[in-house]
Structure formats: structure tokens, C-alpha cells
Design a protein around this motif. Structure first.
Motif, PDB file in Angstrom:
ATOM      1  N   THR A 153      -7.932  -3.446   1.698  1.00  0.00           N
ATOM      2  CA  THR A 153      -9.327  -3.343   1.200  1.00  0.00           C
ATOM      3  C   THR A 153     -10.022  -1.758   1.579  1.00  0.00           C
ATOM      4  N   ASP A 204      -7.996   1.205   0.984  1.00  0.00           N
ATOM      5  CA  ASP A 204      -8.279   1.672  -0.539  1.00  0.00           C
ATOM      6  C   ASP A 204      -9.503   2.572  -0.637  1.00  0.00           C
ATOM      7  N   VAL A 227      -9.687   6.402  -1.819  1.00  0.00           N
ATOM      8  CA  VAL A 227     -10.412   6.769  -3.083  1.00  0.00           C
ATOM      9  C   VAL A 227     -11.513   7.707  -2.768  1.00  0.00           C
ATOM     10  N   ILE A 260       0.874  -1.212   0.081  1.00  0.00           N
ATOM     11  CA  ILE A 260      -0.036   0.072  -0.052  1.00  0.00           C
ATOM     12  C   ILE A 260       0.800   1.052   0.087  1.00  0.00           C
ATOM     13  N   LEU A 266      -0.656   5.202   0.228  1.00  0.00           N
ATOM     14  CA  LEU A 266      -2.000   6.047   0.134  1.00  0.00           C
ATOM     15  C   LEU A 266      -1.733   7.089   1.288  1.00  0.00           C
TER      16      LEU A 266
END
Length: 501
Positions: A489, A492, A496, A446, A448
Motif C-alpha cells: 500500500t 502504491d 502514484v 507489485i 512499480l
């Protein structure tokens, strides 16, 4: 020139007598040399005080000479004679088995007075020992003043009754002795129910009746309209009534244990959902499983130099040196010929092993037969679906009191081994490093930014994932590293949802 006379050949009886003599010479230290010595890693051991307060002691008569002694009277120890059969194994194996039986008897609260060891092809179908040895046992029991005979094996109901008729004292077998120890040491509601179920399964085929004198009549005009012809005579006998009540109680216990299973499963599923790795500790009784748990986590679980000192499973949360969280579960100990009733009753507890990511198989390296302990444990684990598929490492405990040659022998036979001493702390750092390397690692990369409003995800990342970079930006906390599939998950989705359009 004179030649020394040849030594007479030793008979099987001489060898058996030597084995019994060695066992009795060590009966006072049948578990280990010396009493239990605790270290700081064992914690405060508050449960030990409660257990010691209820223990029976020797040398005190139950018959009072002075009424002022009434407040200090304690139960007298049961005086037992041990009996073992020697067939299909060596003299060393027979000695180890009889020593273990002596340790079990002492743990149950008895005093070992004498022993009898017989070598024969198969157990006698009538009295287990045969007519001659049974008569010899009766003489030994009368001479030493014993009130119980303990058989190193499992007796059929008819064998126990026939042997009691000869020796005139109570006769119990190895299974009944182990069940008695479990009944003394079980503390939790689930543990007590499991032990009671195992005891009732053992008792059911061994009920002893007293003929038709305890039966209920069902003939004549009994029951309003009358039972009529063909129904006169004994009805439901007392022993049949007892059997029905035992079956009803067993059915109720099975329902209670089944009702407790979802709570244990919910805890396991919660750990799986949180991607928390699990490590299980299993091994022979008195191998040092609880001591090892205390040394690694500081749990303060009861530690005592006795067989089956702890029965209720303990799960503690700890972490690796790099901060990854995992659980460590201590399970019930095993023993040679562990009663099948106990394996079935404790199945929900033993399933902790099957759900683990790593199994620490603890072995007493100071025991005369560590290979036999390993085999006995694996035989029990084979009855738990999936338990043998868990990655296993042999942890040779009590290295400070073990023979280096024995340790080298076991390490040569087993593929993965570690040598530790929970008492001195030797080898514990190496064990912790092995656990950290063997635990499953997050596999999703990851990179992010998590908004500041979702600090809970950052917290989970610290405990469940591996972080290579963490920095604070105007948009949130930037994380780079690895996470499990479920956590990745969620991260993410948040990243997003809050990414600039």
C-alpha cells in the motif's frame, strides 16, 4: 536328574528398591552423561563463568580447622533423600520421574544420598507416605545424615508439617524445588518479579503459626474511647499479619508485571507492523533449546547441562537463505507437573509462542521417554490461549546421542518431525530450509517505480518482500516482485504520487 530351584517371585518392594538403586547409580549423571561440552556455535558463554563462580561445591566443611582458611570457605551442599510414590504408572515411569527429581535436586545445589519409593493406591492424607514408610524414612535420614527430604509430588501444608514432625528434618516437595531453581537462575527484572510472585502464591497457604502467643490484644480501654464488651481477646495474630503482607506484596508484583507487559507487547506489535515473521522455540527443559538458538543465529545464549539453565526469553533476528528477515524466540523450558503458579506468573513470556508464525517444539531424542516430554509441553501450551493453533514441527535434538529406534518411533507418531544435533550441526541446514518454506510469504504482486528520494521503501522491500527484478531508471528504482499488504500500500501511494501526469 536334578531340577534347578524356581526363582522366588519378586515383591513390589524388591522392584521399588531396584528402581531406586538404578536412580542412585546414575545420580551423578542425572541430567546427561558427562559435563557440558560447548562448540563454536554456542558463542563465548560469558554468563556461564558468573554462574559457576556462585555454585556450591561438595567435600568442603563449613567448620574451619585453621583461621587461614577463612577466605576459601564455601557453603556445604545440602544432603537430600528422595521420596516417590508409585501408583497409576509403570516401574519405568517411576524411575524416569525419580531420575528427573534427582537432576532437579542437583541443579538446585544439593547432593543426593538415598531414595525411597513406595507403591500404594493413593497418597496418605496425613503424612503422604503412611505411618510405616514415614518411620522407615526417618531411619534412613538418620543413618545417612541427610538434612532435607524431597518429595516427588506436591504436598498439602498439613502433610508437610506431619512428615517433618516424623523425620525431624526439612521437607520440601517438587514444586518448592522447581521454584528454588527458578529463583537462582532468574536474571532480568521481569523474570525475578515473576518468580517471586510464584513463590508467594505457593507460600501463602503454607504459613505456619505458633498459636495465640504472637497475637495482639484488642480488649479493655485500648484505642482511645475503648473497644468495650465483646472485643476482649486476641486481635490480629502474627500469621494473619504475615498473610496480609504477602497479599499486599503479591498485588504490587502483579502491578509491576502488568506494567512491564506493554513493553513486550510493543516489541511484538512493532514486528507485526513490519511484517517480520516470528518463530518460537519451546520444549522440555534441557532439551537443547538454547543450543539450537545459538546454532541457528549465533546468539551466544548461556548453554549448560542443567535443568532450567535459562529462564529469561531471548529474541534474535536472523534471515533465510534468500534474505527474508524473521525473529527466533527462545522461551522458558517446561517439565512434568510444572507448578501452576509458574505458568500463571510467566504467562506474558509464554505468549511469545501464541504470537509466532511457527513453533519449533524441541525434544531431547536421547531421553528415555521423549513421548512423555512432548505430552508435558503440550499440556502447558494448552493453558496459553492460541498457542496450540500455531503450526508445530517436532525437532528431535541430540540425535548424535539418541537411539535410532527411539527416533523412528517418535517420527512414526508425529506428523511433522526433523532430526538435528545442535552440538554437531547435523540437520541444521534441513531445519533452516524447513523454516524458510514454512514462513508466511508476501502475497501482493507489485511492478512499480520508487523515486530515489524513498530509498527507505526499497530497503524495506529487500528485507520484508521478495524481489524478482530491480533496475535503476531515470525516474527511480523499478521493483517487480511480491510484498505484504501494508508495504504494498505504501509503495502504491508513492508510485502514484510520483508518476508522470
Amino acid at each position: 536328574m536334578t531340577h534347578p530351584a524356581p526363582e522366588p517371585s519378586r515383591t513390589e518392594r524388591d522392584i521399588a528398591d531396584d528402581v531406586v538403586a538404578r536412580v542412585l547409580a546414575r545420580a551423578g549423571t542425572a541430567v546427561d552423561e558427562g559435563s557440558t561440552v560447548h562448540t563454536r556455535a554456542d558463542g563465548e558463554q560469558l554468563d556461564l563463568v558468573e554462574r559457576a563462580a556462585l555454585r556450591r561445591v561438595g567435600g568442603l566443611s563449613t567448620e574451619l580447622e585453621d583461621v587461614t582458611e577463612v577466605e576459601y570457605r564455601q557453603l556445604r551442599l545440602e544432603k537430600v533423600v528422595l521420596v516417590g510414590l508409585w501408583y497409576g504408572r509403570s516401574a519405568t515411569d517411576a524411575e524416569i520421574s525419580l531420575r528427573e527429581l534427582a537432576a532437579l535436586a542437583e541443579t538446585a545445589g544439593s547432593e543426593v544420598l538415598d531414595g525411597l519409593l513406595q507403591r500404594r493406591q493413593t497418597p496418605d492424607p496425613s503424612t503422604y507416605l503412611g505411618k510405616g514408610k514415614s518411620a522407615q524414612l526417618a531411619e534412613i535420614v538418620a543413618a545417612v545424615g541427610a538434612d532435607t527430604v524431597v518429595i516427588d509430588g506436591e504436598l498439602a501444608p498439613s502433610q508437610r508439617r506431619a512428615l517433618e514432625d516424623v523425620v525431624k528434618v526439612k521437607v520440601v516437595d517438587r514444586t518448592a524445588l522447581i521454584l528454588d531453581i527458578f529463583a537462582q537462575h532468574a536474571k532480568s527484572r521481569e523474570g525475578k518479579a515473576q518468580v517471586e510472585l510464584a513463590q508467594l502464591e505457593y507460600l501463602l497457604p503454607r504459613l505456619r503459626g505458633w498459636g495465640d502467643s504472637m497475637s495482639r490484644q484488642a480488649g479493655g480501654q485500648v484505642g482511645g474511647a475503648g473497644a468495650g464488651m465483646g472485643s476482649r481477646g486476641p486481635g490480629e495474630t502474627k500469621i494473619e499479619l504475615d498473610r496480609r503482607r504477602i497479599r499486599d506484596r503479591m498485588a504490587k508484583l502483579r502491578r509491576e508485571i502488568a506494567a512491564m507487559a506493554p513493553a513486550r507487547e510493543a516489541k511484538r506489535s512493532s514486528r507485526r507492523k513490519g511484517a517480520i515473521p516470528a518463530v518460537a522455540i519451546a520444549g522440555y527443559t534441557n532439551a537443547g533449546k538454547s543450543s539450537l538458538l545459538n546454532a541457528v543465529t549465533g546468539a551466544g545464549v548461556l548453554v549448560e547441562n542443567a535443568l532450567f539453565a535459562t529462564l529469561d526469553p531471548t529474541v534474535r533476528r536472523t534471515q533465510t537463505a534468500d534474505g527474508r528477515i524473521y525473529t527466533l524466540a527462545d522461551t522458558v523450558g517446561f517439565v512434568r507437573s510444572l507448578p501452576h503458579q509458574l505458568v500463571e506468573a510467566f504467562r506474558s513470556t509464554l505468549e511469545e509462542v501464541a504470537d509466532a508464525d511457527l513453533l519449533l517444539h524441541v525434544v531431547d531424542a536421547s531421553h528415555p521417554d521423549p513421548e512423555g516430554q512432548i505430552t508435558a509441553v503440550r499440556e502447558v501450551l494448552a493453558e496459553i490461549p492460541g498457542a496450540l493453533d500455531v503450526p508445530e514441527v517436532i525437532v528431535l535434538n541430540k540425535a548424535d546421542a539418541a537411539d535410532p529406534d527411539v527416533i523412528a518411533r517418535v517420527r512414526g507418531r508425529e506428523r511433522r518431525t526433523l532430526v538435528v544435533s545442535a552440538h554437531t550441526g547435523a540437520g541444521i541446514p534441513e531445519l533452516l530450509a524447513y523454516i524458510a518454506a514454512a514462513l508466511p510469504r508476501p502475497d501482493r504482486e507489485i511492478d512499480l517505480t520508487v523515486p530515489y528520494t524513498r530509498g527507505d521503501l526499497v530497503h524495506r522491500m529487500h528485507h520484508e518482500g521478495e524481489i524478482d527484478l530491480e533496475e535503476h531508471t531515470p525516474a527511480g528504482t523499478r521493483l517487480r516482485g511480491r510484498a505484504g499488504e501494508a508495504l504494498a500500500t505504501e509503495l502504491d501511494a508513492v508510485a502514484v504520487a510520483h508518476s508522470p501526469s
